[in-house]
Design an enzyme around this catalytic site. Sequence first.
Site, PDB file in Angstrom:
ATOM      1  N   HIS B 185     -15.533  12.217   0.240  1.00  9.16           N
ATOM      2  CA  HIS B 185     -16.225  11.208  -0.572  1.00  9.16           C
ATOM      3  C   HIS B 185     -16.872  11.834  -1.803  1.00  9.16           C
ATOM      4  O   HIS B 185     -16.768  11.335  -2.910  1.00  9.16           O
ATOM      5  CB  HIS B 185     -17.359  10.596   0.256  1.00  9.16           C
ATOM      6  N   GLU B 426       9.358   9.793  -5.245  1.00 12.93           N
ATOM      7  CA  GLU B 426       8.664  10.953  -4.689  1.00 12.93           C
ATOM      8  C   GLU B 426       9.470  11.647  -3.591  1.00 12.93           C
ATOM      9  O   GLU B 426       9.058  12.656  -3.061  1.00 12.93           O
ATOM     10  CB  GLU B 426       7.269  10.579  -4.191  1.00 12.93           C
ATOM     11  N   ASP B 450       4.235  14.773  -4.024  1.00 11.53           N
ATOM     12  CA  ASP B 450       5.182  14.708  -2.918  1.00 11.53           C
ATOM     13  C   ASP B 450       6.574  15.157  -3.351  1.00 11.53           C
ATOM     14  O   ASP B 450       7.254  15.864  -2.612  1.00 11.53           O
ATOM     15  CB  ASP B 450       5.238  13.294  -2.331  1.00 11.53           C
ATOM     16  N   CYS B 497       2.692   9.680 -12.183  1.00 11.01           N
ATOM     17  CA  CYS B 497       1.319   9.448 -11.740  1.00 11.01           C
ATOM     18  C   CYS B 497       0.800  10.550 -10.825  1.00 11.01           C
ATOM     19  O   CYS B 497      -0.307  10.478 -10.333  1.00 11.01           O
ATOM     20  CB  CYS B 497       1.171   8.087 -11.073  1.00 11.01           C
TER      21      CYS B 497
END
Lengths: 86, 537
Positions: B185, B426, B450, B497
């Site tokens: 987080h 990917e 990936d 991305c």
Amino acid sequence: MKTIQYTIQDPMGIHARPAGLLAKEAGKYACNISVAVEDGTPVDAKRIMGVMRLAAKQGMQLNMTFDGADEEVAAAEFEEFLKENL
Amino acid sequence: MIQGKGTAVFAGIAIGKAFLFSHSAGELPVFCGDVQKELQAFDSARETARQQLQLLFEKTKQELGEEQAMILDVQCMMLDDLDYIEAVQQQIQQGRSAAAAADAVGTVFSQQFADMDDDYMRARSVDVRDMAKRLTAILSGTNAELEITEPVVLLADDLSPSETVQLPKDNILAFVTCQGSTNSHTAILARMMSIPSLVQAQIPLNSTVQGKTIIVDGFEGCYYLDPDPDTLAKMQEKQKTAQQKQQLLEQYRGKPTISKSGKKVKLFANIGSPDDVAYVLKGDAEGVGLMRSEFLYLGREDFPTEQELFEAYRSVVEQLDGKELVIRTLDIGADKKVDYFGLEPEENPALGYRGIRICLKQPEIFRPQMRAIYRASAYGPVSAMFPMIASVQEVLAVKEFCKTIREELTAEAIPFGEVALGVMIETPAAAVISRELAKEVDFFSVGTNDLTQYTLAVDRQNEKLAEFCDTHHPAVLALLKMIVENAHAEGIWAGICGELGADTTLTEEFLKMGYDELSMSPAKVLEVRRIICESEE
């Protein structure tokens, strides 16, 4: 003394929130209420941490025991509660 | 001067006073000598804690949504647990202070959860500790809420989600935590806020560090506590240089992203939640190229409802005010596991049941999400893209599914807009058959993380393999070139991305290949725009 059995349907089992709801519900009755998973050690259903520690999963059988003045009502209402929440 | 290392989550230099965020600040009060008084103090502390938790519940619900807030509701219920209360009362009767008893019993209970076999219940030990620490803090007279009144570098062993949400974010220059991963987080927050931060830091956390000057170097992944004058001067210089560089980038704010030869590139941002849109706008991104929708499924106990998803997506659409939004459908599995999905452990999670595979096999999970995406499209431009595609059949199945959703919504008279459908490229398979895939979809977005790990057969979670994980490997670059060529041959656009999208050493190469869009962390947008605007390509 009254006993009821219920097989957990919720895919998550008794996770934190349902454990809290169960404990809250149990707190409404005067009688002693215990809950056990299958033939494990029963815990006091009015205590959230104990209920959480059962780590009860989907497909497991809960055995609940009600003992005290309002055991009839408590057992009947718990049948409904379990069906609705677990 | 103490010097140490950590894993950097954002590049930059922060210099400021150290603020030790301690869960148990200093010594606990000792027994006052009157059992009744201590028992009363314990009861009134529970009441105060309940009020704090309720306020926090409301705040969290507004900021992060109901599912995140549920953690606090559970903590509220724990305050009433008789096992806990009786154990504390017993200790008080034996002559301990309420604070010491609340703390000690909390530790015992949280350990019991930590020792359980069940992953989910193990994670609850944090909640028990959170609840007990709150009581202890109230009883010690140190408020559990942070009192930070000036800009500080926040030091902590680790920060729980309930702590993270209540941080006064305007006054934090950097985070340094001993625990936490680059996906924690705190790390995600640091990247979004663009503040240099370290996780996994080796740093002594005791009261002697409180208020001392600390320098966090997010370029090198190190810190200097109580720096000597030489180091301080050197790092101030480094900070100045970094700030000047950032200042220079400001002239690119609001400018179109066009190279000298006239090539236009869309610079989009990657986000996880509706809150992150603020950073998209601050970073001057031109849209959102990747909304990682799985974040709406994490940190909760049950699936989000269609309505919750819809509201989150609509909030993003409305905040973007006409800018494009690409939502990636659920990419759970592999390194992102969620208990309530009930996924079985796998030998090879990266090659396992994840992404579109789950969505196609379990339409009951996929349906609410796709319906929510379509419903949000009534409020502004929305595209959807699907992760982990490896075959044309999968794409056809997804398109058929989307068609059914549109028919359902039409039948129910629920409004929706045009949703462009794209795929993530990917898997090496998707790259190789990209010409065929391009005939079926509206756009491609390459997930380079990936794609690299699958092409090179290198597990990117394994630190030992770092030297083998060459993200600029010729095989990966050849696939990237092929993907964009195939996209253009079929008249669709292609973007990147993954992490390479923000890799400024490759920006010109991507421009040359012809990529139409790059999506990255919002803080990187201006830097990449500068490179494109200065490029001759």
